[in-house]
Scaffold this motif. Structure first.
Motif, mmCIF file in Angstrom:
data_model
loop_
_atom_site.group_PDB
_atom_site.id
_atom_site.type_symbol
_atom_site.label_atom_id
_atom_site.label_comp_id
_atom_site.label_asym_id
_atom_site.label_seq_id
_atom_site.Cartn_x
_atom_site.Cartn_y
_atom_site.Cartn_z
ATOM 1 N N ILE A 5 -4.553 25.506 -33.210
ATOM 2 C CA ILE A 5 -5.123 25.182 -34.512
ATOM 3 C C ILE A 5 -6.542 25.727 -34.634
ATOM 4 C CG2 ILE A 5 -5.739 23.272 -36.044
ATOM 5 C CD1 ILE A 5 -3.592 21.620 -34.666
ATOM 6 N N VAL A 6 -7.261 25.758 -33.514
ATOM 7 C CA VAL A 6 -8.671 26.172 -33.508
ATOM 8 C C VAL A 6 -8.814 27.457 -32.698
ATOM 9 C CG1 VAL A 6 -11.015 25.495 -32.881
ATOM 10 C CG2 VAL A 6 -9.401 23.772 -33.707
ATOM 11 N N HIS A 7 -9.588 28.403 -33.221
ATOM 12 C CA HIS A 7 -9.819 29.687 -32.564
ATOM 13 C C HIS A 7 -10.885 29.546 -31.470
ATOM 14 C CE1 HIS A 7 -11.053 33.941 -32.143
ATOM 15 N NE2 HIS A 7 -9.838 34.228 -32.582
ATOM 16 N N ARG A 8 -10.784 30.388 -30.458
ATOM 17 C CA ARG A 8 -11.755 30.367 -29.357
ATOM 18 C C ARG A 8 -13.177 30.540 -29.867
ATOM 19 N NH1 ARG A 8 -14.112 34.611 -27.752
ATOM 20 N NH2 ARG A 8 -12.503 35.932 -28.691
ATOM 21 N N LEU A 9 -13.387 31.426 -30.832
ATOM 22 C CA LEU A 9 -14.724 31.671 -31.355
ATOM 23 C C LEU A 9 -15.253 30.447 -32.092
ATOM 24 C CD1 LEU A 9 -16.996 33.736 -31.648
ATOM 25 C CD2 LEU A 9 -15.896 34.553 -33.748
ATOM 26 N N GLU A 10 -14.369 29.720 -32.765
ATOM 27 C CA GLU A 10 -14.783 28.491 -33.441
ATOM 28 C C GLU A 10 -15.269 27.461 -32.424
ATOM 29 O OE1 GLU A 10 -11.791 28.732 -37.309
ATOM 30 O OE2 GLU A 10 -11.144 27.699 -35.496
ATOM 31 N N VAL A 11 -14.613 27.405 -31.281
ATOM 32 C CA VAL A 11 -15.047 26.500 -30.211
ATOM 33 C C VAL A 11 -16.425 26.916 -29.707
ATOM 34 C CG1 VAL A 11 -14.546 25.620 -27.911
ATOM 35 C CG2 VAL A 11 -12.679 25.973 -29.548
ATOM 36 N N LYS A 27 -18.754 28.529 -31.237
ATOM 37 C CA LYS A 27 -19.791 28.319 -32.259
ATOM 38 C C LYS A 27 -19.870 26.866 -32.714
ATOM 39 C CE LYS A 27 -20.847 32.680 -32.307
ATOM 40 N NZ LYS A 27 -22.133 33.121 -31.715
ATOM 41 N N ARG A 28 -19.111 25.995 -32.068
ATOM 42 C CA ARG A 28 -19.108 24.554 -32.352
ATOM 43 C C ARG A 28 -18.674 24.253 -33.794
ATOM 44 N NH1 ARG A 28 -24.525 21.890 -30.107
ATOM 45 N NH2 ARG A 28 -25.449 23.438 -31.500
ATOM 46 N N LEU A 29 -17.712 25.017 -34.264
ATOM 47 C CA LEU A 29 -17.117 24.772 -35.570
ATOM 48 C C LEU A 29 -15.714 24.193 -35.348
ATOM 49 C CD1 LEU A 29 -17.348 25.074 -38.672
ATOM 50 C CD2 LEU A 29 -16.322 27.341 -38.421
ATOM 51 N N VAL A 30 -15.674 23.021 -34.729
ATOM 52 C CA VAL A 30 -14.381 22.437 -34.367
ATOM 53 C C VAL A 30 -14.104 21.111 -35.065
ATOM 54 C CG1 VAL A 30 -14.279 23.577 -32.124
ATOM 55 C CG2 VAL A 30 -15.400 21.361 -32.317
ATOM 56 N N ALA A 31 -15.128 20.438 -35.565
ATOM 57 C CA ALA A 31 -14.905 19.159 -36.236
ATOM 58 C C ALA A 31 -14.143 19.401 -37.535
ATOM 59 C CB ALA A 31 -16.229 18.465 -36.524
ATOM 60 N N PRO A 32 -13.045 18.702 -37.757
ATOM 61 C CA PRO A 32 -12.280 18.914 -38.996
ATOM 62 C C PRO A 32 -13.135 18.783 -40.250
ATOM 63 C CG PRO A 32 -10.993 17.599 -37.463
ATOM 64 C CD PRO A 32 -12.357 17.753 -36.854
ATOM 65 N N VAL A 33 -14.068 17.816 -40.270
ATOM 66 C CA VAL A 33 -14.867 17.632 -41.476
ATOM 67 C C VAL A 33 -15.701 18.869 -41.787
ATOM 68 C CG1 VAL A 33 -16.869 16.565 -40.318
ATOM 69 C CG2 VAL A 33 -16.354 16.010 -42.708
ATOM 70 N N GLN A 34 -16.147 19.612 -40.759
ATOM 71 C CA GLN A 34 -16.908 20.838 -40.989
ATOM 72 C C GLN A 34 -16.022 21.925 -41.594
ATOM 73 O OE1 GLN A 34 -18.135 21.370 -36.901
ATOM 74 N NE2 GLN A 34 -20.224 20.678 -37.351
ATOM 75 N N SER A 90 5.472 24.327 -43.761
ATOM 76 C CA SER A 90 4.921 25.581 -43.281
ATOM 77 C C SER A 90 4.233 25.305 -41.957
ATOM 78 C CB SER A 90 3.922 26.169 -44.285
ATOM 79 O OG SER A 90 3.268 27.287 -43.705
ATOM 80 N N ASN A 91 4.755 25.863 -40.898
ATOM 81 C CA ASN A 91 4.204 25.626 -39.556
ATOM 82 C C ASN A 91 3.472 26.847 -39.000
ATOM 83 O OD1 ASN A 91 5.015 22.850 -38.500
ATOM 84 N ND2 ASN A 91 6.924 23.589 -39.384
ATOM 85 N N HIS A 92 3.174 27.802 -39.871
ATOM 86 C CA HIS A 92 2.422 28.974 -39.428
ATOM 87 C C HIS A 92 0.954 28.584 -39.292
ATOM 88 C CE1 HIS A 92 1.170 33.093 -38.902
ATOM 89 N NE2 HIS A 92 0.389 33.033 -39.959
ATOM 90 N N LEU A 93 0.423 28.643 -38.089
ATOM 91 C CA LEU A 93 -0.949 28.212 -37.825
ATOM 92 C C LEU A 93 -1.894 29.406 -37.888
ATOM 93 C CD1 LEU A 93 -0.289 25.747 -34.859
ATOM 94 C CD2 LEU A 93 -0.539 25.215 -37.277
ATOM 95 N N ARG A 94 -2.904 29.315 -38.734
ATOM 96 C CA ARG A 94 -3.903 30.371 -38.856
ATOM 97 C C ARG A 94 -5.286 29.734 -38.814
ATOM 98 N NH1 ARG A 94 -4.188 35.580 -41.194
ATOM 99 N NH2 ARG A 94 -2.021 35.750 -40.530
ATOM 100 N N PRO A 95 -6.042 29.922 -37.716
ATOM 101 C CA PRO A 95 -7.395 29.346 -37.656
ATOM 102 C C PRO A 95 -8.239 29.767 -38.856
ATOM 103 C CG PRO A 95 -6.745 30.187 -35.510
ATOM 104 C CD PRO A 95 -5.691 30.638 -36.493
ATOM 105 N N LEU A 96 -9.205 28.925 -39.187
ATOM 106 C CA LEU A 96 -9.996 29.125 -40.393
ATOM 107 C C LEU A 96 -10.635 30.503 -40.439
ATOM 108 C CD1 LEU A 96 -11.142 27.803 -42.975
ATOM 109 C CD2 LEU A 96 -13.099 27.058 -41.600
ATOM 110 N N ILE A 97 -11.229 30.954 -39.339
ATOM 111 C CA ILE A 97 -11.980 32.205 -39.380
ATOM 112 C C ILE A 97 -11.070 33.428 -39.489
ATOM 113 C CG2 ILE A 97 -13.916 31.231 -38.084
ATOM 114 C CD1 ILE A 97 -12.937 32.844 -35.665
ATOM 115 N N GLN A 98 -9.763 33.248 -39.347
ATOM 116 C CA GLN A 98 -8.830 34.364 -39.479
ATOM 117 C C GLN A 98 -8.195 34.428 -40.870
ATOM 118 O OE1 GLN A 98 -6.018 33.852 -36.240
ATOM 119 N NE2 GLN A 98 -7.239 35.129 -34.872
#
Length: 328
Positions: free
Chosen positions: A147-153, A155-162, A271-279
């Motif tokens: 669900i979360v991309h390595r780069l998001e981790v 850059k600390r962009l992992v909290a759902p609210v963010q 829809s179960n296709h997972l696409r991290p936010l930054i992608q």
């Protein structure tokens, strides 16, 4: 669908966390209540599947504990991990029932985060009891991707609210809304959600909250990620559970479930296709929502404007707004 129930374990004004029910007990209470709602609680003992939706807890196989509590020793225990959509157990249970693979399925979820909170406030370490430790569920459903991309981790962009706040702001910009109008729209929408909560005896947070209170940051409604304040988001410090009972019409008839308790699901689409936010090429868009909403209506041979009341829910306003926008 022949039975449904929501329960809570709301303690006294000065609760002791150790006196509160743990997650498997909350699940069992919810399932018993759903069985009672069907009018034929003995139906629970015929369960072939008990599906537990994982929450913020570490129990190994609570579905097995629930199966034992309802007298369904022969039921398969199922664990659905975080990332499995909340509609998935209904879709898979309905498919299995329609195919004659099973006759009865129980779906249940629960949280006891208020119990954990009270232990922390008391400065004590919460203890839990898990007789299923080391016992694997008969079925273990897991999401197919990250669900979360390595780069998001990084850059600390992992909290759902963010992440949801970023989508919210992108949607505002896409629609050409001013910041003030946008915040007012969210406040008005969530005021209506609060109005529903006020009349729902199962709501943990049913206090009246005005649009002004919801919109403006304050000590009781701190900013989490612009434009979201605390009360724009879901609250997990609750002791609650919910359960549903599904079965074939033949089984319902055999157990004497009154036909006015029968609710037939027409269609489920996912829809179960997972696409991290930054992608995502368009941060504001949700092609998965659109595909699922279009498919579920097409399969049911129904137009959106022919529907009665709609229940659109999310932990954050933007998901509701995107769905409502797509439905017109």
């Amino acid at each position: 669908l022949v039975g449904a129930a929501a329960i809570d374990d709301r303690p006294s004004a000065s609760p002791a966390w150790s006196d509160m029910a743990e997650v498997p007990e909350l699940m069992s209470r919810a399932v018993h209540a759903a069985g009672a709602d069907s009018g034929q609680p003995q139906l629970l003992a015929a369960a072939d599947w008990v599906i537990a939706m994982r929450g913020m807890w570490g129990y190994h196989n609570p579905a097995r504990q629930v199966a034992d509590a309802i007298g369904a020793a022969g039921a398969q225990s199922v664990m659905a991990d975080i990332g499995i959509l909340q509609t998935t157990p209904f879709a898979r249970a309905a498919e299995a029932i329609a195919a004659g693979v099973i006759d009865v399925a129980v779906v249940v979820g629960a949280e006891a985060k208020f119990r954990s909170l009270q232990a922390a406030i008391a400065g004590e370490e919460e203890t839990v009891t898990d007789p299923t430790a080391g016992v694997a569920p008969d079925q273990h459903w897991q999401p197919s991707g990250d669900i979360v991309h390595r780069l998001e981790v990084e850059k600390r962009l992992v909290a759902p609210v963010q992440q949801y706040a970023m989508i919210e702001n992108a949607f505002r910009a896409h629609q050409g809304q001013s910041i003030a109008d946008h915040r007012a729209d969210i406040g008005a929408l969530w005021t209506e959600f609060n109005r529903v909560a006020q009349s729902n005896e199962a709501a943990w947070f049913g206090e009246p909250r005005s649009a002004t209170f919801l919109t403006d940051p304050s000590p009781d409604n701190r900013m989490l990620a612009f434009p979201y304040n605390k009360w724009h988001t879901s609250q997990w410090n609750v002791n609650q559970g919910a359960a549903f009972v599904l079965c074939s019409a033949e089984t319902a008839r055999a157990h004497g479930v009154a036909p006015d308790r029968w609710v037939f699901p027409w269609s489920v689409a996912e829809s179960n296709h997972l696409r991290p936010l930054i992608q995502r090429p368009d941060v504001w868009a949700s092609p998965g929502f659109e595909a699922a909403l279009d498919a579920v209506l097409e399969h049911a041979e129904c137009e959106a404007d022919a529907l009665g009341p709609l229940e659109l829910y999310s932990c954050f306003p933007i998901a509701v707004r995107v769905q409502a926008d797509h439905l017109g």
